[in-house]
Design an enzyme around this catalytic site. Structure first.
Site, PDB file in Angstrom:
ATOM      1  CB  SER A  24     -38.743-110.712 -33.128  1.00 24.64           C
ATOM      2  OG  SER A  24     -38.830-109.471 -33.914  1.00 24.64           O
ATOM      3  CG  HIS A  55     -37.970-109.914 -38.513  1.00 20.63           C
ATOM      4  ND1 HIS A  55     -39.358-110.241 -38.721  1.00 20.63           N
ATOM      5  CD2 HIS A  55     -37.843-109.656 -37.527  1.00 20.63           C
ATOM      6  CE1 HIS A  55     -39.910-109.453 -37.485  1.00 20.63           C
ATOM      7  NE2 HIS A  55     -39.012-109.171 -36.794  1.00 20.63           N
ATOM      8  CG  HIS A  77     -40.202-103.797 -38.426  1.00 23.41           C
ATOM      9  ND1 HIS A  77     -39.666-105.029 -38.934  1.00 23.41           N
ATOM     10  CD2 HIS A  77     -41.054-104.555 -37.714  1.00 23.41           C
ATOM     11  CE1 HIS A  77     -39.801-106.001 -38.228  1.00 23.41           C
ATOM     12  NE2 HIS A  77     -40.975-105.662 -37.370  1.00 23.41           N
ATOM     13  CE1 TYR A  79     -36.587-102.309 -37.027  1.00 25.62           C
ATOM     14  CE2 TYR A  79     -38.446-102.211 -36.062  1.00 25.62           C
ATOM     15  CZ  TYR A  79     -37.430-103.063 -36.374  1.00 25.62           C
ATOM     16  OH  TYR A  79     -37.656-104.252 -36.338  1.00 25.62           O
ATOM     17  CD  GLU A  80     -36.726-103.751 -41.389  1.00 28.41           C
ATOM     18  OE1 GLU A  80     -36.156-104.552 -42.079  1.00 28.41           O
ATOM     19  OE2 GLU A  80     -38.039-103.992 -41.392  1.00 28.41           O
ATOM     20  CB  ALA A 107     -41.517-109.858 -30.379  1.00 26.49           C
ATOM     21  CG  MET A 205     -41.014-101.106 -32.356  1.00 20.10           C
ATOM     22  SD  MET A 205     -39.207-101.035 -32.374  1.00 20.10           S
ATOM     23  CE  MET A 205     -38.823-100.661 -30.576  1.00 20.10           C
ATOM     24  CB  SER A 206     -44.673-104.908 -36.102  1.00 17.35           C
ATOM     25  OG  SER A 206     -44.983-105.924 -35.414  1.00 17.35           O
ATOM     26  CG  ASN A 229     -39.128-106.811 -23.865  1.00 14.34           C
ATOM     27  OD1 ASN A 229     -39.323-107.293 -24.912  1.00 14.34           O
ATOM     28  ND2 ASN A 229     -39.447-105.495 -23.321  1.00 14.34           N
ATOM     29  CG  HIS A 241     -33.172-107.510 -30.599  1.00 12.14           C
ATOM     30  ND1 HIS A 241     -34.408-107.231 -31.085  1.00 12.14           N
ATOM     31  CD2 HIS A 241     -32.806-107.870 -31.811  1.00 12.14           C
ATOM     32  CE1 HIS A 241     -34.897-107.702 -32.075  1.00 12.14           C
ATOM     33  NE2 HIS A 241     -33.741-108.282 -32.593  1.00 12.14           N
TER      34      HIS A 241
HETATM   35  N1  HPA Z   1     -40.982-102.203 -26.864  1.00 13.56           N
HETATM   36  C1  HPA Z   1     -41.207-101.990 -28.225  1.00 13.56           C
HETATM   37  N2  HPA Z   1     -41.226-103.072 -29.110  1.00 13.56           N
HETATM   38  C2  HPA Z   1     -40.805-104.385 -28.475  1.00 13.56           C
HETATM   39  C3  HPA Z   1     -40.634-104.408 -27.214  1.00 13.56           C
HETATM   40  C4  HPA Z   1     -40.833-103.076 -26.302  1.00 13.56           C
HETATM   41  O1  HPA Z   1     -40.366-103.183 -25.076  1.00 13.56           O
HETATM   42  N3  HPA Z   1     -40.182-105.735 -27.131  1.00 13.56           N
HETATM   43  C5  HPA Z   1     -40.487-106.479 -28.040  1.00 13.56           C
HETATM   44  N4  HPA Z   1     -40.657-105.468 -29.142  1.00 13.56           N
END
Ligand code: HPA
Length: 266
Positions: A24, A55, A77, A79-80, A107, A205-206, A229, A241
């Site tokens: 991302s 993306h 991903h 989650y998609e 990310a 998540m990847s 973050n 996000h």
């Molecule tokens: N958690 C999960 N996935 C992420 C995060 C997070 O804090 N930041 C960027 N991708």
């Protein structure tokens, strides 16, 4: 996989040596590719679309720092709603084309309190907490063994190269264990405390399905996380996000310099 391989073989002139998967906000590296051949995902039969914000959804073949690369700008991903074999299809096909040295970027949320927003972290190992594995089901013996070793899932050689490169560029070096969850909800503070106890430094998540599929094929993997973050509950703030994307934008120049400087040695 044969269909995608045949399609890409019919379109490219030079096979890639290196595959780079962009997380991302890190998309602009794709624009730095020289002599680019850009193939939008929708042109490739059976290629999963990437719907995540931030993306792009294209493959770019060409040269970066004098090396033949394939850049995946946008990934699929879990989650998609993609099946796990769709999630790893891209890196499997590109590795079969020749891109068997693979830089996976993402990310991630920072769990390790020594990290800060914008830190670049070299992934030393992972925790697969996605509840699935791309190698479930009959093994394709032509790709790799039934029970692949994961002791050196993230190449020590490439990690040392990346560390040396970061030092030369004057960018602080961090190493860490990446925990992958399915998402798409961000974690709760309790989940982050749990992840810290079990040894995670980063959460995302990847990356983990791809790293497993690539190790199965004997490919060499370098994983780099951008801490977009600090993880849930570390600060008093909610996670948005937009913050994830903004941090990606802030570090991407540094990130592009890092990748360009690593490539000659990969
Ligand atoms: N958690 C999960 N996935 C992420 C995060 C997070 O804090 N930041 C960027 N991708």
């Amino acid at each position: 996989m044969k269909e995608q391989l045949a399609y890409l073989q019919s379109r490219i002139t030079t096979p890639p040596e290196i595959t780079i998967v962009l997380g991302s906000g890190l998309g602009p590296l794709a624009d730095a590719v020289e002599n680019p051949l850009v193939i939008p995902y929708e042109e490739i039969p059976g290629w999963p679309r990437s719907t995540a914000m931030g993306h792009a959804g294209k493959l770019v073949f060409g040269q970066l720092a004098g090396r033949n690369v394939a850049v995946m700008s946008g990934r699929a991903h879990l989650y998609e709603g993609h099946q796990i074999d769709q999630v790893v299809l891209g890196v499997r096909v590109l590795a079969q084309l020749g891109g068997r040295k693979v830089i996976l970027t993402n990310a991630a949320g920072g769990i390790n309190l020594t990290y800060h927003r914008g830190a670049l972290v070299l992934i030393s190992d992972h925790l697969n907490l996605q509840g699935t594995n791309p190698l479930l089901g009959p093994n394709d013996d032509s790709l790799g063994p039934r029970f692949p070793d994961m002791t050196f899932a993230y190449s020590r050689r490439l990690r040392e190269l990346a560390e040396e490169t970061l030092r030369k560029l004057g960018i602080p070096v961090h190493h860490g264990v990446y925990a992958a969850l399915s998402g798409p909800s961000y974690e709760t503070p309790a989940e982050i405390r749990y992840l810290r106890i079990i040894g995670a430094d980063l959460v995302g998540m990847s990356t983990v399905p791809e790293a497993i599929a690539l190790n199965h094929m004997g490919a060499e993997v370098l994983g780099i996380s951008c801490v977009t973050n600090m993880a849930a509950g570390v600060t008093n703030e909610k996670i948005h996000h937009n913050e994830v994307l903004e941090t990606g934008i802030q570090v991407r120049e540094q990130f592009i310099r890092l990748i360009q400087a690593i490539l000659p040695g990969v």
